[in-house]
Scaffold this motif. Structure first.
Motif, mmCIF file in Angstrom:
data_model
loop_
_atom_site.group_PDB
_atom_site.id
_atom_site.type_symbol
_atom_site.label_atom_id
_atom_site.label_comp_id
_atom_site.label_asym_id
_atom_site.label_seq_id
_atom_site.Cartn_x
_atom_site.Cartn_y
_atom_site.Cartn_z
ATOM 1 N N LEU A 50 0.484 -1.313 0.191
ATOM 2 C CA LEU A 50 -0.070 -0.101 0.198
ATOM 3 C C LEU A 50 0.463 0.955 -0.474
ATOM 4 N N TYR A 51 0.213 2.070 -0.606
ATOM 5 C CA TYR A 51 1.449 3.325 -1.034
ATOM 6 C C TYR A 51 0.273 4.357 -0.880
ATOM 7 N N ASN A 52 1.107 5.439 -0.745
ATOM 8 C CA ASN A 52 0.619 7.470 -0.320
ATOM 9 C C ASN A 52 1.591 8.094 -1.606
ATOM 10 N N LEU A 53 1.620 8.487 -2.686
ATOM 11 C CA LEU A 53 1.890 9.701 -3.434
ATOM 12 C C LEU A 53 2.374 10.796 -2.522
ATOM 13 N N ALA A 54 1.109 11.050 -2.313
ATOM 14 C CA ALA A 54 1.204 12.261 -1.548
ATOM 15 C C ALA A 54 1.693 12.302 0.001
ATOM 16 N N ARG A 55 1.709 11.792 0.034
ATOM 17 C CA ARG A 55 2.621 11.785 1.652
ATOM 18 C C ARG A 55 3.763 11.294 1.335
ATOM 19 N N ARG A 56 3.588 10.182 0.681
ATOM 20 C CA ARG A 56 5.276 9.212 0.446
ATOM 21 C C ARG A 56 5.454 8.449 1.669
ATOM 22 N N THR A 57 4.310 7.580 1.382
ATOM 23 C CA THR A 57 4.022 6.959 2.572
ATOM 24 C C THR A 57 4.299 5.698 1.877
ATOM 25 N N VAL A 58 4.269 4.146 2.667
ATOM 26 C CA VAL A 58 3.911 3.054 2.517
ATOM 27 C C VAL A 58 4.000 2.557 3.837
ATOM 28 N N ASP A 160 7.349 6.261 5.939
ATOM 29 C CA ASP A 160 8.344 7.658 4.715
ATOM 30 C C ASP A 160 9.354 6.339 3.460
ATOM 31 N N ILE A 161 8.900 6.524 2.294
ATOM 32 C CA ILE A 161 9.379 5.650 1.096
ATOM 33 C C ILE A 161 10.923 5.490 1.384
ATOM 34 N N ASP A 162 11.964 6.355 1.375
ATOM 35 C CA ASP A 162 12.941 6.810 1.541
ATOM 36 C C ASP A 162 13.710 6.074 2.827
ATOM 37 N N ALA A 163 12.866 6.060 3.779
ATOM 38 C CA ALA A 163 13.187 5.780 5.231
ATOM 39 C C ALA A 163 13.166 3.863 5.290
ATOM 40 N N ALA A 164 11.991 3.338 4.326
ATOM 41 C CA ALA A 164 12.125 2.374 4.391
ATOM 42 C C ALA A 164 13.725 1.859 3.623
ATOM 43 N N LEU A 165 13.623 2.799 2.315
ATOM 44 C CA LEU A 165 15.005 1.944 1.072
ATOM 45 C C LEU A 165 16.035 2.063 2.635
ATOM 46 N N ALA A 166 15.715 3.046 3.392
ATOM 47 C CA ALA A 166 17.522 3.228 4.036
ATOM 48 C C ALA A 166 17.629 1.340 4.548
ATOM 49 N N ARG A 191 8.705 9.684 -6.514
ATOM 50 C CA ARG A 191 10.190 10.136 -7.580
ATOM 51 C C ARG A 191 10.427 11.024 -6.378
ATOM 52 N N ASP A 192 12.167 11.559 -7.039
ATOM 53 C CA ASP A 192 12.117 12.590 -5.691
ATOM 54 C C ASP A 192 11.792 14.366 -6.152
ATOM 55 N N ALA A 196 14.584 11.427 -9.881
ATOM 56 C CA ALA A 196 14.905 10.156 -10.014
ATOM 57 C C ALA A 196 14.257 9.640 -8.905
ATOM 58 N N PRO A 197 14.316 8.381 -9.420
ATOM 59 C CA PRO A 197 13.070 7.627 -8.533
ATOM 60 C C PRO A 197 13.473 7.804 -7.211
ATOM 61 N N ALA A 198 12.990 7.125 -5.974
ATOM 62 C CA ALA A 198 13.197 7.210 -4.546
ATOM 63 C C ALA A 198 14.547 6.749 -4.125
ATOM 64 N N GLY A 199 14.988 6.956 -3.514
ATOM 65 C CA GLY A 199 16.312 6.577 -2.966
ATOM 66 C C GLY A 199 17.106 5.739 -3.965
ATOM 67 N N SER A 200 17.494 6.787 -4.749
ATOM 68 C CA SER A 200 18.559 6.923 -5.689
ATOM 69 C C SER A 200 20.099 5.740 -5.279
#
Length: 203
Positions: A50-58, A160-166, A191-192, A196-200
């Protein structure tokens, strides 16, 4: 004809089915070779991010997995995962809608199938169907947590998607199906500011 089945033995038929199959395999040079393999049949499954583009969360879930805990005593057994479940007699779309509601409390209707994969083809017959779906605050109709009678005790986690990728990069997220969906989300959904893709830097 590449395979000739010679013998099939059922080793266990308790939780799922474990079989030992002896078969002849025709090699590329035409020679036949006898082999024996054990396969674990637990049916096919589905998983969703599940993802939310506006909040950049999963949305992920944290739950206890005994095989992770039991492996050498080096893990506490708790894994962060995308919601998933076995199909039983349902279609992948039907099952994943029901599963995500049971585990997270979110109800989604427009699920998108993104790919399929055999997760452990050396020993497990399961084919996994991967989905994504958008959510928002209005999508949550319950608390989730799973089905107590099935031993589920699930915590719902929004990241946050970037936190999840980290967390993938540093080993805090170790579940294979979840890593695959997070990387798909980074490449295809998020995208950031530069495009670019998130967490590139972490892919």
């Amino acid at each position: 004809m590449q395979i000739r089945i010679k013998e099939v033995k059922t080793l266990s038929d308790d939780w799922y089915v474990l079989k030992k199959t002896t078969f002849d395999y025709r090699r590329r040079d035409g020679a036949w070779q006898t082999m024996s393999r054990e396969t674990y049949d637990r049916g096919h499954g589905a998983v969703i991010l599940l993802y939310n583009l506006a909040r950049r969360t999963v949305i992920l879930v944290r739950q206890f997995r005994f095989p992770a805990y039991g492996y050498g005593g080096t893990h506490d057994g708790f894994l962060l995962e995308a919601p998933a479940g076995l199909l039983d007699a349902a279609t992948p779309e039907e099952r994943i809608r029901a599963e995500v509601a049971e585990e997270t409390g979110y109800r989604v209707h427009d699920v998108q199938r993104v790919f399929e994969a055999f997760m452990s083809p050396g020993s497990v017959t399961e084919r996994l169907y991967f989905f994504v779906a958008e959510y928002d605050a209005h999508s949550r109709a319950g608390t989730g947590g799973g089905v107590e009678q099935e031993g589920e005790d699930i915590e719902v986690v929004e990241l946050d998607i970037d936190a999840a990728l980290a967390m993938v990069a540093d080993g805090r997220i170790e579940d294979g199906k979840t890593i695959m969906l997070l990387q798909h989300a980074a490449l295809a959904l998020f995208r950031d500011r530069s495009g670019a893709p998130a967490g590139s830097g972490m892919l």
